[in-house]
Every structure is written in C-alpha cells, then in structure tokens.
Design a protein around this motif. Structure first.
Motif, PDB file in Angstrom:
ATOM      1  N   ARG A  69     -70.027 -48.654   8.194  1.00  0.00           N
ATOM      2  CA  ARG A  69     -68.654 -48.164   8.346  1.00  0.00           C
ATOM      3  C   ARG A  69     -67.894 -48.933   9.418  1.00  0.00           C
ATOM      4  NH1 ARG A  69     -67.525 -43.232  10.140  1.00  0.00           N
ATOM      5  NH2 ARG A  69     -69.518 -42.795  11.155  1.00  0.00           N
ATOM      6  N   LEU A  70     -68.461 -50.026   9.895  1.00  0.00           N
ATOM      7  CA  LEU A  70     -67.863 -50.766  10.995  1.00  0.00           C
ATOM      8  C   LEU A  70     -67.247 -52.073  10.504  1.00  0.00           C
ATOM      9  CD1 LEU A  70     -67.890 -50.089  14.093  1.00  0.00           C
ATOM     10  CD2 LEU A  70     -69.591 -51.896  14.309  1.00  0.00           C
ATOM     11  N   LEU A  71     -65.987 -52.270  10.865  1.00  0.00           N
ATOM     12  CA  LEU A  71     -65.275 -53.511  10.592  1.00  0.00           C
ATOM     13  C   LEU A  71     -64.902 -54.147  11.926  1.00  0.00           C
ATOM     14  CD1 LEU A  71     -62.881 -51.895   8.005  1.00  0.00           C
ATOM     15  CD2 LEU A  71     -64.573 -53.611   7.382  1.00  0.00           C
ATOM     16  N   VAL A  72     -64.686 -55.445  11.925  1.00  0.00           N
ATOM     17  CA  VAL A  72     -64.244 -56.153  13.123  1.00  0.00           C
ATOM     18  C   VAL A  72     -62.890 -56.790  12.850  1.00  0.00           C
ATOM     19  CG1 VAL A  72     -64.710 -58.066  14.703  1.00  0.00           C
ATOM     20  CG2 VAL A  72     -66.591 -56.623  13.911  1.00  0.00           C
ATOM     21  N   ARG A  73     -61.915 -56.507  13.734  1.00  0.00           N
ATOM     22  CA  ARG A  73     -60.659 -57.258  13.648  1.00  0.00           C
ATOM     23  C   ARG A  73     -60.807 -58.496  14.522  1.00  0.00           C
ATOM     24  NH1 ARG A  73     -54.428 -55.307  14.733  1.00  0.00           N
ATOM     25  NH2 ARG A  73     -55.186 -54.868  16.841  1.00  0.00           N
ATOM     26  N   VAL A  74     -60.865 -59.644  13.878  1.00  0.00           N
ATOM     27  CA  VAL A  74     -60.982 -60.915  14.586  1.00  0.00           C
ATOM     28  C   VAL A  74     -59.606 -61.362  15.064  1.00  0.00           C
ATOM     29  CG1 VAL A  74     -63.021 -61.588  13.253  1.00  0.00           C
ATOM     30  CG2 VAL A  74     -60.737 -62.227  12.432  1.00  0.00           C
ATOM     31  N   ASN A  75     -59.579 -62.398  15.869  1.00  0.00           N
ATOM     32  CA  ASN A  75     -58.317 -63.009  16.254  1.00  0.00           C
ATOM     33  C   ASN A  75     -57.777 -63.856  15.097  1.00  0.00           C
ATOM     34  OD1 ASN A  75     -57.717 -62.518  19.323  1.00  0.00           O
ATOM     35  ND2 ASN A  75     -59.948 -62.782  19.153  1.00  0.00           N
ATOM     36  N   PRO A  76     -56.465 -64.037  15.014  1.00  0.00           N
ATOM     37  CA  PRO A  76     -55.890 -64.750  13.860  1.00  0.00           C
ATOM     38  C   PRO A  76     -56.386 -66.182  13.739  1.00  0.00           C
ATOM     39  CG  PRO A  76     -54.180 -63.591  15.104  1.00  0.00           C
ATOM     40  CD  PRO A  76     -55.431 -63.537  15.927  1.00  0.00           C
ATOM     41  N   CYS A  77     -56.338 -66.687  12.524  1.00  0.00           N
ATOM     42  CA  CYS A  77     -56.662 -68.087  12.292  1.00  0.00           C
ATOM     43  C   CYS A  77     -55.709 -68.969  13.103  1.00  0.00           C
ATOM     44  CB  CYS A  77     -56.529 -68.425  10.807  1.00  0.00           C
ATOM     45  SG  CYS A  77     -57.712 -67.561   9.765  1.00  0.00           S
ATOM     46  N   GLY A  78     -56.244 -70.056  13.646  1.00  0.00           N
ATOM     47  CA  GLY A  78     -55.431 -70.963  14.439  1.00  0.00           C
ATOM     48  C   GLY A  78     -55.423 -70.664  15.919  1.00  0.00           C
ATOM     49  N   THR A  79     -55.960 -69.508  16.322  1.00  0.00           N
ATOM     50  CA  THR A  79     -56.046 -69.204  17.745  1.00  0.00           C
ATOM     51  C   THR A  79     -57.317 -69.821  18.319  1.00  0.00           C
ATOM     52  OG1 THR A  79     -57.233 -67.114  17.396  1.00  0.00           O
ATOM     53  CG2 THR A  79     -54.819 -67.024  17.405  1.00  0.00           C
ATOM     54  N   ALA A  80     -57.374 -69.852  19.644  1.00  0.00           N
ATOM     55  CA  ALA A  80     -58.518 -70.474  20.317  1.00  0.00           C
ATOM     56  C   ALA A  80     -59.806 -69.686  20.140  1.00  0.00           C
ATOM     57  CB  ALA A  80     -58.199 -70.627  21.808  1.00  0.00           C
ATOM     58  N   TRP A  81     -59.695 -68.435  19.695  1.00  0.00           N
ATOM     59  CA  TRP A  81     -60.874 -67.561  19.641  1.00  0.00           C
ATOM     60  C   TRP A  81     -61.409 -67.338  18.223  1.00  0.00           C
ATOM     61  CZ3 TRP A  81     -56.085 -65.688  21.602  1.00  0.00           C
ATOM     62  CH2 TRP A  81     -55.909 -65.944  22.974  1.00  0.00           C
ATOM     63  N   HIS A  82     -60.664 -67.779  17.211  1.00  0.00           N
ATOM     64  CA  HIS A  82     -61.009 -67.398  15.838  1.00  0.00           C
ATOM     65  C   HIS A  82     -62.374 -67.933  15.408  1.00  0.00           C
ATOM     66  CE1 HIS A  82     -60.453 -66.224  11.656  1.00  0.00           C
ATOM     67  NE2 HIS A  82     -60.907 -67.416  11.332  1.00  0.00           N
ATOM     68  N   ASP A  83     -62.665 -69.180  15.686  1.00  0.00           N
ATOM     69  CA  ASP A  83     -63.917 -69.761  15.203  1.00  0.00           C
ATOM     70  C   ASP A  83     -65.129 -69.039  15.779  1.00  0.00           C
ATOM     71  OD1 ASP A  83     -62.491 -71.551  13.717  1.00  0.00           O
ATOM     72  OD2 ASP A  83     -62.783 -73.253  15.081  1.00  0.00           O
ATOM     73  N   GLU A  84     -65.080 -68.692  17.065  1.00  0.00           N
ATOM     74  CA  GLU A  84     -66.210 -67.976  17.663  1.00  0.00           C
ATOM     75  C   GLU A  84     -66.281 -66.544  17.129  1.00  0.00           C
ATOM     76  OE1 GLU A  84     -67.211 -68.861  21.907  1.00  0.00           O
ATOM     77  OE2 GLU A  84     -65.255 -69.859  21.830  1.00  0.00           O
ATOM     78  N   ASP A  85     -65.136 -65.944  16.853  1.00  0.00           N
ATOM     79  CA  ASP A  85     -65.134 -64.618  16.224  1.00  0.00           C
ATOM     80  C   ASP A  85     -65.812 -64.678  14.866  1.00  0.00           C
ATOM     81  OD1 ASP A  85     -63.703 -63.722  18.398  1.00  0.00           O
ATOM     82  OD2 ASP A  85     -61.827 -63.390  17.303  1.00  0.00           O
ATOM     83  N   ARG A  86     -65.479 -65.709  14.089  1.00  0.00           N
ATOM     84  CA  ARG A  86     -66.056 -65.845  12.751  1.00  0.00           C
ATOM     85  C   ARG A  86     -67.567 -66.063  12.828  1.00  0.00           C
ATOM     86  NH1 ARG A  86     -63.211 -69.973  10.826  1.00  0.00           N
ATOM     87  NH2 ARG A  86     -64.879 -71.514  11.004  1.00  0.00           N
ATOM     88  N   ALA A  87     -68.012 -66.826  13.813  1.00  0.00           N
ATOM     89  CA  ALA A  87     -69.452 -67.034  13.980  1.00  0.00           C
ATOM     90  C   ALA A  87     -70.154 -65.725  14.314  1.00  0.00           C
ATOM     91  CB  ALA A  87     -69.696 -68.066  15.075  1.00  0.00           C
ATOM     92  N   LEU A  88     -69.526 -64.890  15.145  1.00  0.00           N
ATOM     93  CA  LEU A  88     -70.108 -63.593  15.470  1.00  0.00           C
ATOM     94  C   LEU A  88     -70.163 -62.705  14.236  1.00  0.00           C
ATOM     95  CD1 LEU A  88     -71.148 -61.424  17.433  1.00  0.00           C
ATOM     96  CD2 LEU A  88     -68.735 -60.834  17.883  1.00  0.00           C
TER      97      LEU A  88
END
Length: 286
Positions: A69-88
């Motif tokens: 039941r858990l979702l993660v809101r990542v940072n938007p594409c193109g931001t400095a944090w998105h790639d690491e969010d996607r890896a997590l």
C-alpha cells in the motif's frame, strides 16, 4: 493495469514526508487506502539524500502487506535528485513497494524509465500539474504500468496563473479531461488534489463531494484526520449499495440480457455500475 485492485479502488492517498520515518507506519495504520511517502515537496533540498536512506530503513521494517500500500513520490524528471530517487525505487520495488507517483508528469517517455524501475508488478500514478501535462493526458494515461491519474490542482493553478475561488469553477473542464482520459485508457477513476487546510472539515466535505460528482474515485490527503471523511464521502451510500445488490441478484437470476427492475431498464452498463459499487464496498470492508 487492472483497475479493480486495492490501489485501483482506494479512495484515500495520504502523504507523509520521507524524512519522518516514525510517521510511515502510523500513516499506514490511519485507515488510508494508500500512503505516499514524499521525497519531493515535503523534503528540503539539503535533506533529500538522508530522506532516501530513512525511507529505505522504514520500508525494510514494514510487513509485506503494508509495503503493497506504499507509493513513493519522487522528485520530477530533470531535477538533480530524480535519478537517485529512481534508483531507490528500483531497489524498494524488489522488496514489495507498490509503485511511484511522478510529479509534474508531462511526457510518456519519463514514465517508461520509471516503469522499468518498478517492474511489471509496480504501478505508476502521473500527477498532472501543468498545461504541458494536460496536453499529454492521453499519452500519459496509456503509458505502461499507469494505474490512475492524479490532479495537482494547486500547482496547476500556479502554472497557468489562475486565481480560483473555493468552488474552483475554472478547473471543471480540467477535472473532466482527467476523468475522460482515464475512461478512454481503461484506468481506475482519477485522484483529486489536496484540501490544504486539514482543520477545515466543511471545506473538506465540499471538496470531496465535488470530486465524487465529477467522476473522481479518490482524493489526496495531507493529514490523517482527512482520511475518514474523504473515505466516507467518496464511497457508495447504503441506498446505493442496496440498489446495486438488487441489480446484481436480478441480473444473475435472469442469466444476463436486459431486464426490468422497479420499472426501469437494466442492461450491461447498469450492471457494471452496480458491480463497481459493490467492489468499492468490498474493498472498504477488506
């Protein structure tokens, strides 16, 4: 994606900051249909890296049923944090994470990379928050792994320079566009935006009632106290459930086709509506 899943039928999606891991399990125990752990707006830039590690730790401690039941809101594409969010997200998806909410969703290509990260069992919820996102609705709705669309109406107003009153009449055609795109793509009913003052119970009731009338099946929540009222407002009434049960029983007794019930014609579309109401109640009971 199959809309008749627990997340497809969920009426409440409760936000909780990623860097407050002590709140993650409590949010899941609030009665919300789903919880969105937020790595975006709720986390300051200097805390993004720590928030990812805190989320990884809290996720590992959850039972499997809660992870679903858990979702993660990542940072938007193109931001400095998105790639690491996607890896997590890729790491947590292997441990049972349900899926991802993508803010500022504007291109189907952005969703494709997230679909690969969450895997075939993970779901995606694009958050429509801009004119570009509105223009790409059908492409986003038809992207792989998308379960529902969500409306970030406050950011949408800011993007367009709107100054809506409480009734948000200016956003009626935008909300309808999300409902229509969801229907065309065979998605679960979309998720409406937040009511920002969690203490204003009357405003919350009015917002939830508007969402229900407008074809939305769920609403984003920012506080646990919003969960119960929203869940009740977006669910079928006792009278509707009684009608749905009678329709279902009458159609099965007749073996399908078209029948008359209470002087009104009942056919396949009416049966589908009745079955959806019953499924909503069954999901709530579960």
């Amino acid at each position: 994606m199959n809309a008749a899943t627990p997340l497809g039928l969920a009426r409440t999606f409760l936000f909780v900051p990623a860097d407050r891991p002590e709140r993650h399990a409590r949010a899941l125990a609030s009665g919300a249909g789903a919880v969105i752990v937020d790595l975006e707006d709720a986390v300051a830039p200097e805390r993004k890296a720590a928030a990812r590690e805190q989320l990884a730790g809290s996720h590992a401690a959850l039972p499997a049923a809660e992870r679903s039941r858990l979702l993660v809101r990542v940072n938007p594409c193109g931001t400095a944090w998105h790639d690491e969010d996607r890896a997590l997200v890729a790491r947590l998806s292997g441990q049972g994470l349900a899926g991802v909410v993508l803010p500022k969703a504007e291109r189907a290509e952005e969703l494709a990379a997230l679909a690969a990260a969450v895997g075939p069992r993970g779901v995606l919820v694009p958050l429509i928050e801009s004119a570009a996102g509105l223009a790409a609705l059908d492409a986003l709705a038809n992207a792989a792994q998308v379960l529902r669309l969500a409306f970030g109406h406050l950011d949408f107003q800011a993007d367009l320079g709107l100054a809506c009153d409480a009734d948000e009449a200016e956003l009626v055609p935008v909300r309808l566009a999300l409902v229509l795109a969801s229907r065309r793509a065979g998605l679960a009913a979309p998720i409406d935006g937040v009511s920002p003052d969690w203490r204003d119970r009357e405003r919350l009731q009015l917002d939830a009632a508007r969402a229900r009338r407008g074809g939305f099946g769920a609403k984003l929540c920012i506080h646990p106290e919003q969960v119960g009222p929203v869940h009740a407002a977006l669910g079928p009434s006792a009278e509707q459930l009684a009608w749905a049960q009678r329709v279902n029983e009458a159609m099965h007794a007749a073996g399908g086709g078209v029948i008359s019930l209470d002087g009104r014609m009942v056919d396949a579309p009416v049966l589908r509506l009745a079955q959806r109401l019953l499924a909503l109640e069954a999901q709530a009971a579960a």
